[in-house]
Design an enzyme around this catalytic site. Structure first.
Site, PDB file in Angstrom:
ATOM      1  N   THR A 239       5.771 -10.450 -32.987  1.00 21.85           N
ATOM      2  CA  THR A 239       6.049  -9.997 -34.414  1.00 21.85           C
ATOM      3  C   THR A 239       6.189 -10.925 -35.501  1.00 21.85           C
ATOM      4  O   THR A 239       6.133 -10.691 -36.980  1.00 21.85           O
ATOM      5  CB  THR A 239       7.194  -8.993 -34.592  1.00 21.85           C
ATOM      6  OG1 THR A 239       8.493  -9.554 -34.054  1.00 21.85           O
ATOM      7  CG2 THR A 239       6.852  -7.659 -33.742  1.00 21.85           C
ATOM      8  N   GLY A 240       6.391 -12.161 -35.095  1.00 23.07           N
ATOM      9  CA  GLY A 240       6.437 -13.177 -36.388  1.00 23.07           C
ATOM     10  C   GLY A 240       5.210 -13.501 -36.824  1.00 23.07           C
ATOM     11  O   GLY A 240       4.064 -13.121 -36.184  1.00 23.07           O
TER      12      GLY A 240
ATOM     13  N   THR B  34       5.141 -23.811 -29.797  1.00 23.14           N
ATOM     14  CA  THR B  34       6.083 -24.144 -30.521  1.00 23.14           C
ATOM     15  C   THR B  34       6.522 -25.656 -30.891  1.00 23.14           C
ATOM     16  O   THR B  34       6.217 -26.423 -29.713  1.00 23.14           O
ATOM     17  CB  THR B  34       7.289 -23.476 -30.120  1.00 23.14           C
ATOM     18  OG1 THR B  34       7.329 -22.169 -29.634  1.00 23.14           O
ATOM     19  CG2 THR B  34       8.736 -23.688 -31.003  1.00 23.14           C
TER      20      THR B  34
ATOM     21  N   GLU C 279      -2.932 -40.744 -26.257  1.00 20.72           N
ATOM     22  CA  GLU C 279      -2.595 -41.729 -27.512  1.00 20.72           C
ATOM     23  C   GLU C 279      -1.496 -42.549 -27.003  1.00 20.72           C
ATOM     24  O   GLU C 279      -0.964 -42.495 -25.939  1.00 20.72           O
ATOM     25  CB  GLU C 279      -2.116 -40.621 -28.729  1.00 20.72           C
ATOM     26  CG  GLU C 279      -1.171 -39.709 -28.410  1.00 20.72           C
ATOM     27  CD  GLU C 279      -0.985 -38.647 -29.604  1.00 20.72           C
ATOM     28  OE1 GLU C 279      -2.100 -38.341 -29.992  1.00 20.72           O
ATOM     29  OE2 GLU C 279       0.330 -38.295 -29.688  1.00 20.72           O
TER      30      GLU C 279
ATOM     31  N   HIS D  72      16.828 -52.524 -26.889  1.00 18.21           N
ATOM     32  CA  HIS D  72      15.835 -53.035 -25.769  1.00 18.21           C
ATOM     33  C   HIS D  72      15.460 -51.927 -24.917  1.00 18.21           C
ATOM     34  O   HIS D  72      14.310 -52.045 -24.100  1.00 18.21           O
ATOM     35  CB  HIS D  72      16.425 -54.000 -24.925  1.00 18.21           C
ATOM     36  CG  HIS D  72      17.255 -55.254 -25.736  1.00 18.21           C
ATOM     37  ND1 HIS D  72      16.456 -56.218 -26.446  1.00 18.21           N
ATOM     38  CD2 HIS D  72      18.259 -55.330 -26.120  1.00 18.21           C
ATOM     39  CE1 HIS D  72      17.068 -56.978 -27.065  1.00 18.21           C
ATOM     40  NE2 HIS D  72      18.335 -56.416 -26.882  1.00 18.21           N
TER      41      HIS D  72
END
Lengths: 291, 391
Positions: free
Chosen positions: A17-18, A97, A209, A248
């Site tokens: 419902t978001g 998310t 990446e 480090h």
């Protein structure tokens, strides 16, 4: 044919419902995805987008026969939502998310151990089998059913690579966004295993990446595996500004791995063809298939 | 989020870890007063900046009188400390931390972090600590001990005891070491840390453990459940334009080139910087527009590029996705151009959702823009535009 999702995939959406979920599930339905319901605690019994809403994943699975869940739950409760889906035995959980706390993901990853659930994400653009099923937030303009499997840490670069593989008339079997977070579900190696086993996937593209050592681990796997399908990789961040270090631990932890050049060298040594730039990934795969 | 040493030590003290007594000071007089109230005969004065390498850069001084504490504090405060980890511009010293000095018999290295390859919290430890740990680790990686922790069980006593033994902290020190390791794990999980590094972890000549230096970072994504830790943020440690960008859903890192770059998605932004460099260009920044960015936020980001005096051309590379659409970007860019004018060549590569609308909006607003079909063409155009400007 494809991996993980196909015409038999029935999807529920946690957090249906978001606003974001509504927007993307509407598009998924329009795309042809078989969305069968939603899960929103406290909203069981309602309807949303014409779909039944349940209080729990277990109820939703029982009532709809769902075998995949799209998690669109905000960061504070995203981990609980993933754990609920894993414990309900949902075979495929896709979490889009962003900004999930990393220690929450450590807990989710622990919950995954010993289960049959495959988790994609979090912070994933989702997964798409062109023309059949899409679970996630990726655009659906340039995807075409085809022969290339794609696994990408970056959402924007996945779109780029989908478009290029379509432009060179190869198309995609399935494109999986493994997400860009430090701790996540399926990785490059899981995707490679699935794509190698899929008779309709002719070649695999990995989009990596800088940061972490997932690409180096994939290289080690490929070295042992000696795949008969061509693998192409693009790694973003050759000229990335150096991250400002403090202390480090980062350096000691990765020990000469983690940089774009090191990732490319490791993959190349494992027989992977490296695309020279993000604009040439499709072309590099085209060549790899010919030779 | 990185925090200062004095803040990290305060947090660790709350979790019961053996941290030397210390006081933070903003003025030389306060530093002297701190030394007096701490007592003792020798003190360490430490510049507080978010960077390592302070000792070798003169930011950490051992002194043995109250007046010397004052002198050293006076010299450090208000200067910029340049260390191997700050970059040439250094970092402004606004605070010094005064601690009682202790006599060190031996130094170990101890760090707690999230091991990405296994998805668990892990200790990294070495018998030999100190500032040369990176070299030592490179020379003899097997001297670095790792221990990953099962999140369900937590750090078990047997595991902690093994780690203590690996650090040479056995015998009389074992009980203290186990308590320290347990407390450190509790601090890590209790604050949602992403890194805690104790280097050195000292064994004093009287046989006590002391965390002499601590570096700590917190998981930004978990700060929502630790509102009290938000107060530890030191905005002066961040480049002001990067800070500004963050308020507008932009990830921004300033670089030293002359081509302003705006891209959606971190991966595509990295790839755009790479391809510009490959075409002989020099990016002025790395700017990643988050998918949730609005028109106004994009306008602010674009204004940052327009007002950067180094920028001689701008490259916008947008792959309209499920959330961020090309037309939203075009409206933001157009608004910024309207407000402050476009004084440099603009190259736009727009693909994906609403790419046609993007073109229409920019052309319709009379903005001088060169459209590129793909990333390679966009990079080549931007580099050529800078050359034309310079000619």
């Amino acid at each position: 044919m494809a991996v993980l999702i196909d015409a038999e995939t029935k999807v529920i959406c946690q957090g249906l419902t978001g606003a974001q979920a509504t927007y993307h599930m509407e598009r998924a339905i329009a795309y042809g995805t078989d969305v069968v319901g939603g899960v929103v605690p406290g909203k069981g019994g309602r309807k949303h987008l014409g779909l039944p809403v349940f209080d729990t994943v277990a109820e939703a699975v029982k009532a709809t026969g769902a075998n995949a869940s799209a998690v669109f739950v905000p960061p504070p409760t995203a981990a609980d939502a993933m754990v609920e889906a894993i414990e309900a035995g949902v075979p495929l959980v896709v979490c889009v998310t962003e900004r999930v706390p990393v220690l929450d993901m450590v807990r989710v990853k622990r919950t995954l151990e010993g289960t049959a659930t495959r988790l994609i994400g979090p912070n994933s653009q989702g997964i798409i089998t062109p023309g059949v099923c899409k679970i996630g937030v990726m655009p659906a303009h340039h995807d075409r059913p085809g022969r290339i499997g794609i696994a990408s840490r970056s959402a924007s670069l996945a779109s780029e690579v989908v478009e290029q593989t379509t432009a060179v008339r190869l198309g995609q079997s399935t494109s999986i966004g493994i997400g860009g977070d430090p701790v996540y579900g399926m990785g490059f190696i899981d995707c490679l295993e699935l794509f190698f086993a899929d008779p309709d996937t002719a070649g695999v593209i990995l989009v990596g990446e800088i940061g972490g050592t997932a690409e180096e681990e994939a290289a080690e796997f490929l070295k042992a595996e000696k795949p008969r399908k061509p693998v192409v990789a693009y790694i973003a961040g050759i000229y990335a500004p150096a991250e400002r270090r403090m202390g480090h631990a980062g350096t000691v932890d990765v020990r000469g791995r983690g940089g774009a050049a090191e990732k490319m060298a490791a993959l190349e040594a494992a027989g992977v063809r490296i695309a020279p730039s993000a604009a040439e990934v499709g072309a590099t795969m085209r060549q790899a298939l010919v030779h | 989020m990185k925090i200062h040493e004095y803040q990290a030590k305060q947090l660790l003290r709350e979790f019961g870890l053996p941290v030397p007594d210390g006081t933070v000071a903003e003025t030389a007089d306060a530093a002297k007063a701190a030394a007096r109230s701490l007592g003792g005969t020798r003190w360490v004065v430490k510049a507080q900046v978010h960077a390592g390498g302070r000792g070798k850069a003169g930011g950490i001084r051992l002194v043995d009188s109250h007046d010397e504490v004052r002198e050293v504090a006076e010299r450090l405060l208000g200067t910029r400390l340049v260390t191997s980890q700050t970059g040439p511009e250094g970092k402004a010293v606004k605070h010094v931390y005064i601690e009682q000095a202790c006599d060190v018999a031996r130094e170990c290295y101890l760090a707690l972090l999230v091991d990405r390859s296994v998805g668990r919290v892990a200790f990294m430890a070495s018998k030999a600590g100190g500032t040369d740990i990176e070299d030592a680790a490179a020379r003899a990686p097997d001297k670095i001990v790792r221990a990953t922790i099962d999140p369900v069980k937590g750090l078990e006593v047997a595991q902690a005891a093994r780690l203590a033994a690996d650090l040479g902290l056995d015998g009389a020190l074992e009980a203290d070491a186990v308590e320290l390791l347990t407390g450190l794990y509790a601090a890590f999980t209790g604050t949602d840390a992403s890194l805690i590094e104790i280097n050195p972890l000292a064994v004093t000549t009287d046989g006590a453990l002391r965390a002499l230096d601590v570096k700590m970072s917190l998981d930004d994504n978990a700060l929502f459940r630790h509102p009290e830790l938000e107060a530890l943020r030191d905005e002066d440690e961040v480049d002001p334009s990067e800070l500004e960008a963050k308020r507008f859903e932009l990830n921004y890192v300033r670089l030293d080139g002359n081509i302003g770059v705006m891209v959606n998605g971190a991966g595509l932004a990295l790839a755009t910087v790479d391809i510009l460099k490959q075409h002989g260009g020099a990016p002025a920044d790395f700017m990643d527009v988050r998918p949730v960015a609005t028109r106004d936020q994009i306008a602010t980001g674009f204004e940052m590029l327009l007002t950067n005096p180094k920028v001689k051309a701008i490259l916008v590379n947008i792959y309209g996705g499920g959330i961020l659409r090309c037309d939203t970007v075009a409206e933001g860019v157009a608004a910024a151009c309207r407000d402050i004018g476009l004084g440099v060549p603009l190259v736009v590569r727009a693909a994906g959702t609403n790419m046609e609308m993007c073109r229409k909006i920019l052309v319709g607003q009379g903005i001088a823009v060169t459209f590129a079909e793909d990333m390679a063409e966009a990079a080549a155009e931007a580099v050529a535009a800078v050359k034309r400007e310079a000619a």
